[in-house]
Design an enzyme around this catalytic site. Structure first.
Site, PDB file in Angstrom:
ATOM      1  N   GLY A   1       2.558   2.625  10.373  1.00 34.68           N
ATOM      2  CA  GLY A   1       3.188   3.552  10.119  1.00 34.68           C
ATOM      3  C   GLY A   1       3.611   3.817  11.337  1.00 34.68           C
ATOM      4  O   GLY A   1       4.255   5.065  11.591  1.00 34.68           O
TER       5      GLY A   1
ATOM      6  N   GLY B   1       2.873  -1.050   4.217  1.00 34.23           N
ATOM      7  CA  GLY B   1       2.676   0.221   4.054  1.00 34.23           C
ATOM      8  C   GLY B   1       4.755   1.091   3.443  1.00 34.23           C
ATOM      9  O   GLY B   1       5.129   0.521   2.348  1.00 34.23           O
ATOM     10  N   GLY B   2       4.867   1.636   4.487  1.00 31.90           N
ATOM     11  CA  GLY B   2       6.380   1.845   4.078  1.00 31.90           C
ATOM     12  C   GLY B   2       7.591   0.852   3.307  1.00 31.90           C
ATOM     13  O   GLY B   2       7.882   1.471   2.995  1.00 31.90           O
TER      14      GLY B   2
ATOM     15  N   HIS C   1      -9.346   1.167   5.240  1.00 35.92           N
ATOM     16  CA  HIS C   1      -8.175   1.156   5.397  1.00 35.92           C
ATOM     17  C   HIS C   1      -8.427   2.372   6.910  1.00 35.92           C
ATOM     18  O   HIS C   1      -8.869   3.220   6.842  1.00 35.92           O
ATOM     19  CB  HIS C   1      -7.107   1.583   4.789  1.00 35.92           C
ATOM     20  CG  HIS C   1      -5.663   1.926   4.987  1.00 35.92           C
ATOM     21  ND1 HIS C   1      -5.033   3.050   5.803  1.00 35.92           N
ATOM     22  CD2 HIS C   1      -4.122   1.063   4.951  1.00 35.92           C
ATOM     23  CE1 HIS C   1      -4.382   2.527   6.771  1.00 35.92           C
ATOM     24  NE2 HIS C   1      -3.499   1.123   6.009  1.00 35.92           N
TER      25      HIS C   1
ATOM     26  N   GLU D   1      -6.889   4.294   7.430  1.00 35.51           N
ATOM     27  CA  GLU D   1      -6.176   6.162   7.438  1.00 35.51           C
ATOM     28  C   GLU D   1      -7.990   6.784   7.029  1.00 35.51           C
ATOM     29  O   GLU D   1      -7.934   7.640   6.782  1.00 35.51           O
ATOM     30  CB  GLU D   1      -5.711   6.391   6.747  1.00 35.51           C
ATOM     31  CG  GLU D   1      -3.592   6.298   6.953  1.00 35.51           C
ATOM     32  CD  GLU D   1      -2.492   5.606   6.649  1.00 35.51           C
ATOM     33  OE1 GLU D   1      -2.085   6.648   5.521  1.00 35.51           O
ATOM     34  OE2 GLU D   1      -1.692   5.425   7.714  1.00 35.51           O
TER      35      GLU D   1
ATOM     36  N   LYS E   1       0.191   4.025   0.199  1.00 35.81           N
ATOM     37  CA  LYS E   1      -0.414   5.697   0.278  1.00 35.81           C
ATOM     38  C   LYS E   1       0.243   6.585  -0.859  1.00 35.81           C
ATOM     39  O   LYS E   1      -0.412   6.395  -2.741  1.00 35.81           O
ATOM     40  CB  LYS E   1      -0.316   5.733   1.626  1.00 35.81           C
ATOM     41  CG  LYS E   1       0.292   4.427   2.630  1.00 35.81           C
ATOM     42  CD  LYS E   1       0.187   4.415   3.694  1.00 35.81           C
ATOM     43  CE  LYS E   1      -0.362   3.515   4.836  1.00 35.81           C
ATOM     44  NZ  LYS E   1      -0.044   3.077   5.975  1.00 35.81           N
TER      45      LYS E   1
ATOM     46  N   GLU F   1      -5.186  -4.973  10.443  1.00 28.26           N
ATOM     47  CA  GLU F   1      -3.328  -4.025  10.780  1.00 28.26           C
ATOM     48  C   GLU F   1      -4.577  -3.114  11.914  1.00 28.26           C
ATOM     49  O   GLU F   1      -5.247  -2.105  12.162  1.00 28.26           O
ATOM     50  CB  GLU F   1      -3.820  -3.120  10.168  1.00 28.26           C
ATOM     51  CG  GLU F   1      -3.835  -3.675   8.153  1.00 28.26           C
ATOM     52  CD  GLU F   1      -3.571  -2.400   7.185  1.00 28.26           C
ATOM     53  OE1 GLU F   1      -2.492  -3.009   7.330  1.00 28.26           O
ATOM     54  OE2 GLU F   1      -4.090  -1.670   6.656  1.00 28.26           O
TER      55      GLU F   1
ATOM     56  N   ASN G   1       0.841  -0.939   0.048  1.00 30.91           N
ATOM     57  CA  ASN G   1       0.306  -0.076   0.200  1.00 30.91           C
ATOM     58  C   ASN G   1       0.698   0.766   0.032  1.00 30.91           C
ATOM     59  O   ASN G   1       1.417   2.091   1.242  1.00 30.91           O
ATOM     60  CB  ASN G   1      -0.903  -0.488   1.592  1.00 30.91           C
ATOM     61  CG  ASN G   1      -1.476   1.152   1.779  1.00 30.91           C
ATOM     62  OD1 ASN G   1      -2.496   2.071   0.658  1.00 30.91           O
ATOM     63  ND2 ASN G   1      -1.858   1.128   2.629  1.00 30.91           N
TER      64      ASN G   1
HETATM   65  P1  PGA Z   1       3.455   0.291   7.534  1.00 27.90           P
HETATM   66  O1  PGA Z   1       1.727   0.252   7.192  1.00 27.90           O
HETATM   67  O2  PGA Z   1       3.190  -0.931   6.873  1.00 27.90           O
HETATM   68  O3  PGA Z   1       3.587   1.613   6.791  1.00 27.90           O
HETATM   69  O4  PGA Z   1       2.979   0.373   9.138  1.00 27.90           O
HETATM   70  C1  PGA Z   1       0.417  -0.499   6.595  1.00 27.90           C
HETATM   71  C2  PGA Z   1      -0.418  -0.162   5.855  1.00 27.90           C
HETATM   72  O5  PGA Z   1      -1.530   0.863   6.547  1.00 27.90           O
HETATM   73  O6  PGA Z   1      -1.434  -0.960   5.481  1.00 27.90           O
END
Ligand code: PGA
Length: 247
Positions: free
Chosen positions: A171, A231-232, A91, A93, A10, A165, A8
């Site tokens: 994050g 994510g990252g 998600h 967010e 983002k 999650e 992802n």
């Molecule tokens: P992250 O993000 O791996 O950067 O913690 C995961 C996500 O939001 O799907």
């Protein structure tokens, strides 16, 4: 059950970063599904760029309506039309920053599944909820509300995926322990089977929240974890590649 590494991205990456990603990506022999959801404006470019690779491209969000006067939204049928194969729904967010509630998310899940788009439905508890011992209750509510009305025969094997999650792990660099993640996944499977009577061996469960090559092994070896939503660490081709080798 297939295994999955899903990125992802983002609202990250420009065209030059995307080239860097592909130049260090080596997934030809990967034994798992390899998916990436870039920001919407890059989806057509990524679909072109990923041709000839195993990478499948999806969208991070969809509109609950198929088409019409919904300025700024993403139509699931248009996304399918250009070759996107999956979408994220719910998600954290989207839930917290854009106030997407269970009712709206349920509409999005129905719209996506009815159109033939694969859905990764995301759930997860806040830190305060975990501290108060409410994790199981929160997950159960999110699943029952978000998947309300989904019939066992309304989707095929692998069309609906669930990502657990924990919000406190997204994050933050703070990852759930393999035991915490396994416990939550087992609970999610039980809710799907007992409350919704869904065939859980057809629903892959992904863990998400600060997954990276250094911590992925313990998580991905758990019995009820079928993959990761990342994510990252998914932004770099070499880290993405390493994750596909670990699973
Ligand atoms: P992250 O993000 O791996 O950067 O913690 C995961 C996500 O939001 O799907």
């Amino acid at each position: 059950m297939k295994k999955y590494i899903v990125g992802n991205w983002k609202m990250n990456h420009n065209l030059s970063n995307i080239e860097d990603f592909f130049s260090s990506l080596k997934i030809e022999g990967a034994q798992c599904e390899t998916w990436v959801a870039p920001q919407a404006i890059h989806v057509p470019h990524l679909i072109e760029r990923a041709k000839g690779t195993n990478l499948k491209i999806g969208v991070q969000n969809i509109c609950e309506h198929e088409k019409g006067a919904f300025t700024g939204e993403i139509s699931v049928t248009s996304a399918l039309d250009i070759g996107a194969t999956f979408c994220l729904v719910g998600h954290s967010e989207r839930r917290s920053l854009y106030n997407e509630d269970d009712d709206l998310l349920n509409k999005k899940v129905h719209t996506a599944l009815n159109s033939g788009m694969k859905v990764i439905f995301c759930v997860g508890e806040q830190l305060i909820e975990r501290q108060n011992g409410m994790t199981n209750k929160v997950l159960k509510n999110q699943i029952l509300e978000g998947l309300e009305g989904i019939k066992p025969n309304s989707f095929q094997d692998g069309q609906l995926l669930i990502a657990y999650e924990p919000v406190w792990a997204i994050g933050t660099g703070e990852v759930a322990t393999p035991e915490q993640a396994q416990q939550a996944h087992a609970h999610i499977r039980a809710v799907l089977a007992v409350e919704l009577r869904l065939e859980t061996k057809e629903i892959p469960l992904l863990y998400g929240g600060s997954v990276k090559p250094a911590n992925a092994e313990g998580l991905l070896s758990q019995k009820d974890i079928d993959g990761a939503l990342v994510g990252g660490a998914s932004l770099k081709g070499d880290d993405f590649t390493k994750l596909t080798n670990i699973i």
